[in-house]
Design a protein around this motif. Structure first.
Motif, short mmCIF file in Angstrom:
data_model
loop_
_atom_site.label_atom_id
_atom_site.label_comp_id
_atom_site.label_asym_id
_atom_site.label_seq_id
_atom_site.Cartn_x
_atom_site.Cartn_y
_atom_site.Cartn_z
N SER A 80 26.84 -52.74 -8.38
CA SER A 80 25.61 -52.08 -9.25
C SER A 80 26.74 -52.20 -10.14
CB SER A 80 24.85 -51.13 -8.78
OG SER A 80 25.57 -50.35 -8.06
N VAL A 81 26.11 -52.15 -11.71
CA VAL A 81 26.71 -51.24 -12.82
C VAL A 81 26.95 -50.05 -12.58
CG1 VAL A 81 26.16 -51.56 -15.17
CG2 VAL A 81 25.41 -53.39 -14.50
N HIS A 82 26.13 -49.26 -12.41
CA HIS A 82 26.14 -48.11 -12.63
C HIS A 82 27.28 -47.50 -11.70
CE1 HIS A 82 23.20 -48.02 -9.00
NE2 HIS A 82 23.68 -47.10 -8.21
N SER A 83 27.84 -48.57 -10.23
CA SER A 83 29.25 -47.52 -9.30
C SER A 83 30.55 -48.90 -9.61
CB SER A 83 28.44 -48.86 -7.97
OG SER A 83 28.54 -50.22 -8.06
N SER A 84 29.96 -49.92 -11.22
CA SER A 84 31.64 -49.74 -11.59
C SER A 84 31.49 -49.52 -12.62
CB SER A 84 31.12 -51.92 -12.30
OG SER A 84 29.81 -51.79 -12.42
N ARG A 85 30.89 -48.23 -13.61
CA ARG A 85 31.37 -47.74 -14.83
C ARG A 85 32.20 -46.62 -14.73
NH1 ARG A 85 26.76 -44.21 -16.70
NH2 ARG A 85 26.60 -42.46 -15.76
N GLY A 86 32.60 -47.37 -15.62
CA GLY A 86 34.14 -46.21 -15.89
C GLY A 86 34.87 -47.34 -15.74
N GLY A 87 35.37 -48.82 -15.34
CA GLY A 87 35.75 -49.66 -14.51
C GLY A 87 35.85 -49.88 -15.54
N CYS A 88 36.80 -51.11 -14.96
CA CYS A 88 37.24 -52.36 -16.09
C CYS A 88 36.85 -53.28 -16.29
CB CYS A 88 38.93 -53.43 -15.79
SG CYS A 88 39.36 -53.38 -14.41
N GLY A 89 35.62 -53.75 -15.02
CA GLY A 89 34.67 -54.84 -14.70
C GLY A 89 33.97 -53.87 -15.52
N GLN A 90 33.91 -52.78 -16.25
CA GLN A 90 32.30 -52.67 -16.66
C GLN A 90 31.49 -52.90 -17.40
OE1 GLN A 90 32.45 -48.41 -18.11
NE2 GLN A 90 29.86 -48.25 -18.74
N THR A 91 30.10 -53.71 -17.10
CA THR A 91 29.33 -54.57 -18.31
C THR A 91 28.80 -53.43 -19.21
OG1 THR A 91 27.09 -55.04 -17.42
CG2 THR A 91 29.41 -56.00 -16.14
N GLN A 92 28.19 -53.88 -20.31
CA GLN A 92 27.51 -53.01 -21.04
C GLN A 92 25.93 -54.10 -21.32
OE1 GLN A 92 27.47 -49.75 -22.63
NE2 GLN A 92 29.19 -49.54 -21.04
N LYS A 93 25.36 -54.28 -20.15
CA LYS A 93 23.95 -55.26 -19.98
C LYS A 93 22.83 -54.18 -20.28
CE LYS A 93 26.27 -58.65 -18.43
NZ LYS A 93 26.50 -59.39 -17.64
N SER A 94 21.72 -54.49 -20.41
CA SER A 94 20.90 -53.97 -21.04
C SER A 94 20.35 -52.66 -19.79
CB SER A 94 19.20 -54.96 -21.05
OG SER A 94 19.57 -55.48 -20.38
N GLN A 95 20.13 -51.62 -20.41
CA GLN A 95 19.75 -50.28 -19.86
C GLN A 95 18.78 -49.95 -20.45
OE1 GLN A 95 23.53 -48.73 -19.41
NE2 GLN A 95 22.44 -46.81 -20.67
N GLU A 96 17.85 -49.46 -19.41
CA GLU A 96 16.57 -48.83 -19.89
C GLU A 96 16.34 -47.46 -19.80
OE1 GLU A 96 14.01 -49.76 -21.96
OE2 GLU A 96 14.73 -51.60 -21.21
#
Ligand SMILES: Nc1nc2c(ncn2[C@@H]2O[C@H](COP(=O)(O)OP(=O)(O)OP(=O)(O)O)[C@@H](O)[C@H]2O)c(=O)[nH]1
Ligand SMILES: [Mg+2]
Length: 420
Positions: A80-96
């Motif tokens: 999930s995006v939030h679990s990878s936040r801050g990591g190098c694999g982080q994506t800035q996909k659309s968030q709401e």
């Protein structure tokens, strides 16, 4: 004609069922609400939603909310995006930014921005995870245990006028049930008491009187204008509506078809129905313009389905148009005669030439008599408001089932009265 949406088959949620629904209208709005039901919802919410306070979805109590970010796509590494936040694999996909509400053990609502694409994106996520997308109507049926409450809510979403909405809101607040239990208490009480019975009977009578309107809250009133060509029917509809809905011209036979205009007057939703005018001598003519004849036939059919007919008569004409409302049939709706073009009658005498004595004289040109006409129309449509003030301020039966409940109480009260 009814504007009632198609009914869904009534179902209730079953074990293992997984459904998602758009709970706000299918149009852009400030707020969009998506409802989800099923034990498969939790893992998906966990994957896409990250609460600002780190609240665990599983531990969220029923009735509580969590505010956070919704990530519309998962990170490419599958996490999930939030679990990878801050990591190098982080994506800035659309968030709401959303509010997540736990409405039941297995049911949730996501409150979000009301754009069509945003809501659609939420629906797609759950659909692709196997949820069935259902209409709000079906959702309501699935979620509500109280069927009357469901009926009231469905009706509330369909009404245009504030009067009907107020009646329904009172029913949601339990006014009908409270009337029923008050009556039932009296009827169950021993020893029997005449004074109490009188009170119970008054409630029953009020409920019976309110049922006529209660059963048709979602149907606008239908008021049809009939009369000779050029009588000013279309001008009158425009004056009643407050804008130029119907085409008006000095040429006889301008309106060819049945044209409906919905307005809300004094909180009631009313469809004014403009029609093709009846020709003077032409009513007897065998050969007649085919289109006009069809228009007149349609007007006659629509008249039989109306709640009220306005028989429009131009006040500046003394000619008998050969048309009588009673020629339309035996089982006619109530009708009133409305005089038009009163501005053309400068003296009372010239108005007296009119064939039928109108109940109200109007002028679409000056606005004279239009408010009075509206008042008369409402009194004809809903006489209960004048005759029984307070009739709609408490419990109102809004379905055949409610009417049945009242009927049974009435029968019980009759027995009670006989046994006194
Ligand atoms: N002076 C005056 N003229 C009016 C009034 N109402 C309508 N008229 C005129 O009467 C003519 C016919 O008006 P319409 O509203 O088109 O009449 P209608 O009954 O819908 O006519 P058809 O559709 O042909 O049957 C037009 O020229 C209007 O401007 C009014 O209150 N005062
Ligand atoms: Mg017309």
């Amino acid at each position: 004609m009814s504007n009632r949406p198609p009914e869904d088959t009534a179902v209730s949620v079953k074990t293992g069922q997984f459904i998602v629904s758009r709970l706000t209208p299918s149009q852009p709005g400030a707020l969009g609400i998506v409802g989800i039901y099923g034990d498969r919802a939790c893992p998906i919410l966990n994957a896409y939603f990250h609460a600002f306070k780190g609240t665990s979805i599983e531990l969220l109590a029923v009735g509580c909310i969590a505010v956070g970010h919704w990530y519309h796509e998962l990170a490419t590494n599958g996490e999930s995006v939030h679990s990878s936040r801050g990591g190098c694999g982080q994506t800035q996909k659309s968030q709401e930014c959303v509010v997540l509400v736990r409405t039941g053990i297995q049911s949730w609502e996501i409150h979000t921005h009301g754009g069509m694409a945003v809501v659609e994106s939420f629906l797609e996520i759950f659909e692709s995870a196997g949820a069935d997308k259902v209409s709000w109507n079906k959702w309501l049926t699935c979620m509500q245990k109280d069927t009357r409450d469901t009926t009231v809510r469905k009706q509330l979403a369909q009404v245009d006028g504030s009067y009907a909405a107020q009646i329904l809101t009172r029913q949601l607040a339990g006014f009908f049930q409270s009337d029923i239990s008050r009556v039932q208490q009296v009827l169950d009480m021993t020893p029997r008491c005449l004074d109490r019975l009188v009170v119970a009977q008054a409630i029953i009578n009020r409920l019976k009187q309110a049922a006529r309107i209660g059963l048709r809250l979602t149907q606008p009133w239908r008021v049809i204008l009939l009369g000779p060509v050029n009588a000013g029917k279309s001008s009158l509809v425009n004056a009643l509506a407050g804008y130029d809905r119907s085409i008006v011209s000095p040429h006889a036979g301008t309106t060819r078809d049945v044209l409906e205009t919905r307005v809300v007057i004094a909180g009631w939703s009313v469809d004014f129905i403009d029609t093709a005018g009846f020709h003077l001598a032409d009513t007897q003519k065998k050969k007649k313009n085919e289109i006009e004849r069809k228009g007149i036939d349609r007007a006659a059919v629509a008249a039989m389905e109306a709640d009220l007919i306005l028989h429009v008569q131009p006040l500046d004409q003394s000619v008998n148009d050969g048309f009588s409302i009673t020629k339309l049939g035996d089982d006619l709706p109530p009708y009133i005669t409305v005089g038009t073009k009163s501005d053309l009658c400068d003296t009372k005498q010239s108005c007296e030439k009119t064939v039928l004595e109108p109940l109200v004289r109007t002028s679409a040109r000056t606005g004279h008599g239009i408010d009075r006409l509206i008042q008369i129309v409402l009194e004809k449509l809903v006489p209960e408001i004048r005759e029984q003030p307070g009739c709609f301020l408490e419990g109102v039966p809004i379905s055949p089932e409610d009417v049945d409940v009242v009927r049974k109480l009435h029968e019980q009260a009759e027995c009670y009265s006989r046994d006194l």
